[in-house]
Scaffold this motif. Structure first.
Motif, PDB file in Angstrom:
ATOM      1  N   VAL A  23       0.638  -1.137  -0.086  1.00  0.00           N
ATOM      2  CA  VAL A  23       0.004   0.303  -0.007  1.00  0.00           C
ATOM      3  C   VAL A  23       0.820   1.189   0.081  1.00  0.00           C
ATOM      4  O   VAL A  23       1.816   1.386   0.632  1.00  0.00           O
ATOM      5  CB  VAL A  23      -0.819  -0.047   1.124  1.00  0.00           C
ATOM      6  CG1 VAL A  23      -1.905   0.995   1.004  1.00  0.00           C
ATOM      7  CG2 VAL A  23      -1.704  -1.480   1.492  1.00  0.00           C
ATOM      8  N   TYR A  24       0.654   2.125  -0.860  1.00  0.00           N
ATOM      9  CA  TYR A  24       1.474   3.390  -1.131  1.00  0.00           C
ATOM     10  C   TYR A  24       0.435   4.756  -0.656  1.00  0.00           C
ATOM     11  O   TYR A  24      -0.741   4.744  -0.978  1.00  0.00           O
ATOM     12  CB  TYR A  24       2.048   3.666  -2.402  1.00  0.00           C
ATOM     13  CG  TYR A  24       2.568   2.324  -2.814  1.00  0.00           C
ATOM     14  CD1 TYR A  24       3.811   1.901  -2.362  1.00  0.00           C
ATOM     15  CD2 TYR A  24       2.259   1.781  -3.909  1.00  0.00           C
ATOM     16  CE1 TYR A  24       4.358   0.767  -2.669  1.00  0.00           C
ATOM     17  CE2 TYR A  24       2.773   0.626  -4.638  1.00  0.00           C
ATOM     18  CZ  TYR A  24       3.927   0.058  -3.897  1.00  0.00           C
ATOM     19  OH  TYR A  24       4.297  -1.001  -4.363  1.00  0.00           O
ATOM     20  N   LYS A  25       1.167   5.554   0.065  1.00  0.00           N
ATOM     21  CA  LYS A  25       0.326   6.774   0.042  1.00  0.00           C
ATOM     22  C   LYS A  25       0.136   7.363  -1.485  1.00  0.00           C
ATOM     23  O   LYS A  25       1.181   7.540  -2.047  1.00  0.00           O
ATOM     24  CB  LYS A  25       1.012   8.058   0.904  1.00  0.00           C
ATOM     25  CG  LYS A  25       0.816   7.471   2.452  1.00  0.00           C
ATOM     26  CD  LYS A  25       1.936   8.503   3.333  1.00  0.00           C
ATOM     27  CE  LYS A  25       1.726   7.879   4.721  1.00  0.00           C
ATOM     28  NZ  LYS A  25       2.461   8.703   5.536  1.00  0.00           N
ATOM     29  N   GLY A  26      -1.052   8.052  -1.679  1.00  0.00           N
ATOM     30  CA  GLY A  26      -0.984   8.410  -3.038  1.00  0.00           C
ATOM     31  C   GLY A  26      -0.145   9.626  -3.542  1.00  0.00           C
ATOM     32  O   GLY A  26       0.543   9.495  -4.569  1.00  0.00           O
ATOM     33  N   GLY A  27      -0.115  10.419  -2.454  1.00  0.00           N
ATOM     34  CA  GLY A  27       0.820  11.550  -2.663  1.00  0.00           C
ATOM     35  C   GLY A  27       2.579  11.091  -2.921  1.00  0.00           C
ATOM     36  O   GLY A  27       3.167  11.821  -3.607  1.00  0.00           O
TER      37      GLY A  27
END
Length: 201
Positions: A166-170
């Motif tokens: 999972v990655y932070k969108g930013g």
């Protein structure tokens, strides 16, 4: 995607109104019985799979669940995982916290750059978020989970099922850049230019 629609009446043959409270939940339970679907077993297996992902917060864990059609509620020392309006399985908060992992920014840099390039490419081919999210899910096994109102999300996360992370969108593409969609007219002009250049070759 072959499927079936069933149309029913809420009025019984004798004229009285048929109870329709929680009909979505009740109908799903009936469908599960007919097709032999065990939602609790399915949820347990799904939870085991999710715990193999790399995530570092409860928010990221919830994003994985949401991307697969589940909801998550905190109750006491547990997180209850629900689908179709009913709790299907649960996990202790401490047990979940033990699964948090530090996501190495350097290690994921190449993948995040790759996803950013893909998002930019397909962003310029579609009219909005839902269309972009569908393409990312179907073509690349990547879910976009938005936070905030449906019309004006303030942030998003990327659930990369292919890499189980999972990655932070930013960290891939800012929400502002992600939503910088071309108008239909701009897309038509771009398509015309590309077709003209291909013909000249």
């Amino acid at each position: 995607n072959n499927h079936l629609h069933i149309v029913t009446s809420r009025v019984a043959p004798d004229g009285h109104k048929i109870n329709h409270s929680h009909e979505r939940i009740r109908s799903q339970e009936t469908i599960n019985k007919i097709v032999g679907e065990d939602e609790e077993l399915r949820a347990d297996l799904f939870l085991k799979e999710v715990l193999g992902y790399k995530f570092n917060s409860l928010t990221q864990f919830k994003a994985i669940l949401e991307a697969s059609g589940y909801e998550c509620f905190e109750r006491g020392g547990h997180l209850e995982i629900a689908r179709g309006g009913r709790v299907r399985t649960k996990i202790g908060k401490e047990d979940l916290a033990a699964k948090f992992s530090v996501i190495d920014e350097k290690e994921t840099y190449k993948r995040r750059r790759q996803l950013g390039a893909i998002l930019k490419k397909y962003r310029n081919m579609v009219a909005g978020r839902s269309e972009l999210a569908d393409i990312m899910q179907k073509k690349f096994g990547v879910s976009l989970v938005f936070f905030g109102s449906k019309d004006k999300p303030y942030d998003y996360m990327i659930v990369d099922h292919h890499k189980q992370a999972v990655y932070k969108g930013g960290s891939v593409l800012s929400i502002k850049q992600l939503q910088h969609f071309m108008s239909e007219e701009e897309r038509d002009r771009k398509s015309t230019r590309l077709n003209s250049s291909h013909r000249s070759l």
